[in-house]
Design an enzyme around this catalytic site. Structure first.
Site, PDB file in Angstrom:
ATOM      1  N   MET A  73       0.852  -1.188   0.000  1.00 41.04           N
ATOM      2  CA  MET A  73       0.000   0.000   0.000  1.00 41.04           C
ATOM      3  C   MET A  73       0.889   1.239   0.000  1.00 41.04           C
ATOM      4  O   MET A  73       1.610   1.487   0.962  1.00 41.04           O
ATOM      5  CB  MET A  73      -0.904   0.002   1.239  1.00 41.04           C
ATOM      6  CG  MET A  73      -1.806  -1.204   1.300  1.00 41.04           C
ATOM      7  SD  MET A  73      -2.993  -1.274   2.669  1.00 41.04           S
ATOM      8  CE  MET A  73      -2.354  -0.269   3.927  1.00 41.04           C
ATOM      9  N   MET A 128       1.100  -4.775   8.393  1.00 39.49           N
ATOM     10  CA  MET A 128       2.527  -4.578   8.653  1.00 39.49           C
ATOM     11  C   MET A 128       2.906  -3.111   8.480  1.00 39.49           C
ATOM     12  O   MET A 128       2.634  -2.522   7.439  1.00 39.49           O
ATOM     13  CB  MET A 128       3.340  -5.464   7.714  1.00 39.49           C
ATOM     14  CG  MET A 128       2.945  -6.930   7.821  1.00 39.49           C
ATOM     15  SD  MET A 128       3.709  -7.974   6.587  1.00 39.49           S
ATOM     16  CE  MET A 128       5.169  -8.445   7.487  1.00 39.49           C
ATOM     17  N   GLY A 158       1.424   4.401   4.545  1.00 40.56           N
ATOM     18  CA  GLY A 158       2.226   3.475   3.741  1.00 40.56           C
ATOM     19  C   GLY A 158       2.532   2.197   4.483  1.00 40.56           C
ATOM     20  O   GLY A 158       2.949   2.238   5.622  1.00 40.56           O
ATOM     21  N   SER A 159       2.288   1.061   3.865  1.00 35.31           N
ATOM     22  CA  SER A 159       2.438  -0.185   4.587  1.00 35.31           C
ATOM     23  C   SER A 159       2.207  -1.386   3.684  1.00 35.31           C
ATOM     24  O   SER A 159       2.149  -1.274   2.473  1.00 35.31           O
ATOM     25  CB  SER A 159       1.463  -0.200   5.753  1.00 35.31           C
ATOM     26  OG  SER A 159       0.224   0.314   5.329  1.00 35.31           O
ATOM     27  N   ARG A 160       2.017  -2.541   4.313  1.00 33.90           N
ATOM     28  CA  ARG A 160       1.829  -3.799   3.603  1.00 33.90           C
ATOM     29  C   ARG A 160       0.785  -4.613   4.364  1.00 33.90           C
ATOM     30  O   ARG A 160       0.762  -4.611   5.590  1.00 33.90           O
ATOM     31  CB  ARG A 160       3.166  -4.540   3.573  1.00 33.90           C
ATOM     32  CG  ARG A 160       3.145  -5.957   3.102  1.00 33.90           C
ATOM     33  CD  ARG A 160       4.558  -6.534   3.066  1.00 33.90           C
ATOM     34  NE  ARG A 160       5.394  -5.798   2.136  1.00 33.90           N
ATOM     35  CZ  ARG A 160       5.405  -6.000   0.815  1.00 33.90           C
ATOM     36  NH1 ARG A 160       4.645  -6.930   0.283  1.00 33.90           N
ATOM     37  NH2 ARG A 160       6.177  -5.284   0.033  1.00 33.90           N
TER      38      ARG A 160
END
Length: 195
Positions: A73, A128, A158-160
């Protein structure tokens, strides 16, 4: 619509903008710009929920193997996360770890693990945190019953997100594809003979 935790950041940015205007209009404009970006980042659009297993996040699929799918993301994706399938939340567990850039796949990352028990098995969603996404907000707790597509949390800036599905499902989206939370990413494999 804006996610509720974004209002405080937006209000603080606008207040700082007003104070900064006394110093210099350009500094004030920077705070206004940050407030606008924050409003965009914390957007919470309505979603039509798809058939089968739905994506828990907006972003680009950058890893897919077996029963595991990972979505990167970017700061420009909506960061509200959704339940991939309806069921009962077995557990919500925060795991402390590092915060590398979200576009780098790495183990030992700060993670929020949500396990959802369903009639087909357990779905695992890992939120995450990346280097800029240091805060994971969970909307669910152990014992909650969630519907498919229901909001289960948010990762800031911002991430996963990782989705692991039980046996008997096949992914219908592939690496490199953009997905939106609530869109179909997997379907029940009718040839599966398990429970």
């Amino acid at each position: 619509m804006i996610e509720r935790s974004g209002y405080g950041i937006i209000a603080a940015s606008l207040l700082l903008s007003a104070v900064a205007y006394l110093l210099h209009p350009l500094i004030s404009a920077l705070f206004v710009g940050f407030a606008l970006f924050t409003a965009y980042f914390f957007r919470d659009p309505e979603r039509k929920i798809g058939e089968g297993v739905v994506s828990p996040a907006d972003g680009r699929i950058d890893y897919l193997e077996g029963r595991r799918l990972e979505i990167f993301m970017s700061p420009f994706d909506c960061h509200i996360n959704r339940a991939p399938w309806g069921g009962k939340v077995l557990s919500v567990k925060f795991i402390e770890g590092s915060t590398p850039p979200a576009f780098i796949r790495k183990s030992g990352v700060r993670t929020n693990e949500i396990l959802i028990e369903t009639e087909h098995g357990v779905f695992r969603v890992l939120q995450m945190a990346g280097i800029f996404a240091r805060r994971i907000v969970s909307y669910v707790s152990e014992g909650d019953v969630v519907k498919k597509g229901q909001k289960i949390g948010m990762i800031r800036f911002g991430s996963r997100v990782v989705l692991e599905v039980p046996e008997g499902f096949r992914f219908v989206r592939g690496v490199g594809e953009k997905v939106k939370a609530g869109e179909t990413v997997a379907l029940r494999d009718e040839s599966f003979q398990g429970s």
